[in-house]
Enzyme design. Structure first.
Site, PDB file in Angstrom:
ATOM      1  N   ASP A 110      65.612 -27.536  75.513  1.00 35.66           N
ATOM      2  CA  ASP A 110      65.937 -26.152  75.168  1.00 35.66           C
ATOM      3  C   ASP A 110      64.676 -25.444  74.665  1.00 35.66           C
ATOM      4  O   ASP A 110      63.666 -25.409  75.374  1.00 35.66           O
ATOM      5  CB  ASP A 110      67.074 -26.150  74.136  1.00 35.66           C
ATOM      6  N   TYR A 136      62.749 -16.988  67.844  1.00 37.98           N
ATOM      7  CA  TYR A 136      63.189 -16.071  68.897  1.00 37.98           C
ATOM      8  C   TYR A 136      62.694 -14.650  68.646  1.00 37.98           C
ATOM      9  O   TYR A 136      62.514 -13.878  69.587  1.00 37.98           O
ATOM     10  CB  TYR A 136      64.713 -16.072  68.994  1.00 37.98           C
ATOM     11  N   HIS A 168      74.742 -28.402  78.244  1.00 34.64           N
ATOM     12  CA  HIS A 168      73.401 -28.019  77.797  1.00 34.64           C
ATOM     13  C   HIS A 168      72.798 -29.083  76.892  1.00 34.64           C
ATOM     14  O   HIS A 168      71.572 -29.213  76.812  1.00 34.64           O
ATOM     15  CB  HIS A 168      73.494 -26.692  77.039  1.00 34.64           C
TER      16      HIS A 168
END
Length: 363
Positions: free
Chosen positions: A169, A281, A336
């Site tokens: 990820d 982020y 995921h």
């Protein structure tokens, strides 16, 4: 959407930047409105429990399991930050460095710590701002350039010049960039659930479905509100990410135990524990779009067939940027959270890749 991208590329530099940031903030506003609506509905339906949180002061025993490895700390010179990691396997063996994603921490690699310590010194790191690693207060301290240097200095501090690098990820994004910027550090690259960064930045603008799946990137640009939303209903969003039918671990025998889930809740419920991860982020758009870069070491890319966050088409597109042996494995029924819900298969594929003897530079 493709026409929108072409129009952006045709604009002069200053107008292109203005149009890009308009798009970013428009999606940020949309994400905020959606989150506000969910919060309002929660208050109406569960007014007493919406903002109630269970205090978590005792460390779950699974986080101190000696079979997973030893808890260690290292302070790096450039930033002065103290990093936490869990290490398994004898010192002096080849290094395998594991970089987790969001919202995770070293514990997401528990199955790999047990598995690969036979042949490697396995180190599962808490990235800057995560878990027991120091958390700088300023958002600007989480730029990707700093994160890459963190990993380089940690490698030096551990007494190694090279490693097998594995990232999942967001940790996969970092792993790609380290392989690009410091190829001499990486003998073999293994990435789970994240494409080459250039593929990601181009694909997301051309495919509305992926733009929607990555909508949280835009929502996270807001200050403090995303942190609040993660705490609502005692961290329901965090729980759902790993346990819901749509985004969670799919295989019944691999689903989180109550103790696994409590370990995650314990770590992310500590004061300020969400801000550092979200600040990663909040810097991503200052680094995009990236230039096209090539990866020169043997590379394994693992992908879940039912990944709820990244579309499988990006996996095959990644092949173009790897100028060496490239192996892509798409795991049937994989979510995921591959290294957790398909641990045995993931470990087998990694072993096979590590022992592969036909690596060679492509002509």
């Amino acid at each position: 959407m493709a026409l929108l991208v072409d129009s952006l590329l045709a604009l002069p530099g200053c107008l292109r930047a203005a149009a890009f940031w308009s798009l970013v903030y428009s999606y940020c506003l949309l994400g905020a409105c959606t989150a506000l609506l969910k919060l309002f509905c929660s208050i109406l339906i569960r007014p007493r429990s919406t903002f109630r949180r269970i205090p978590r002061e005792v460390t779950p025993s699974c986080l101190n399991d000696p079979f997973l490895g030893t808890h260690c700390y290292v302070r790096i010179k450039d930033s002065g930050l103290r990093f936490h990691y869990v290490a398994a396997g004898e010192r002096g063996k080849p290094l395998m460095l594991l970089l987790h994603g969001f919202p995770e921490f070293w514990y997401s690699w528990r199955h790999q710590l047990r598995e690969f310590k036979r042949e490697y010194r396995v180190v599962a790191l808490d990235l800057r701002g995560y878990g027991e690693t120091d958390t700088p207060s300023s958002k600007d301290n989480y730029k990707l350039d700093y994160i890459i240097v963190d990993v380089k200095e940690i490698l030096d501090s551990l007494g190694y010049t090279k490693c097998v690098l594995i990232g999942h990820d967001w940790g996969g994004m970092i792993a790609w960039l380290i392989a690009i910027c410091y190829p001499e550090m990486v003998t073999k690259l293994i990435v789970l659930s994240f494409p080459h960064p250039t593929v990601f930045t181009e694909y997301i603008l051309q495919h509305p479905s992926q733009l929607i799946k990555s909508g949280y990137y835009f929502f996270f640009q807001m200050p403090w509100f995303p942190e609040l939303m993660y705490t609502v209903n005692d961290y329901k969003i965090l729980k759902d990410l790993f346990t819901s039918e749509s985004t969670g671990i799919r295989r019944h025998k691999s689903r989180f135990t109550a103790e696994d889930m409590e370990a995650y809740l314990y770590v992310f419920s500590q004061p300020g524990a969400l801000t550092g991860p979200l600040n990663h982020y909040r810097n991503i758009f200052s680094c995009l779009p990236l230039k096209h870069h090539q990866v020169t070491m043997p590379t394994l890319l693992l992908w879940g067939e039912h990944d709820a966050f990244v579309e499988v088409e990006m996996a095959e597109l990644t092949r173009v940027y790897v100028k060496n042996y490239f192996q892509l494995s798409v795991l049937s029924q994989g979510s995921h959270w591959l290294q957790q819900d398909q641990a045995e298969l993931v470990n087998t594929l990694i072993w096979t890749f590590l022992h592969e003897d036909r690596f060679r530079i492509k002509d």
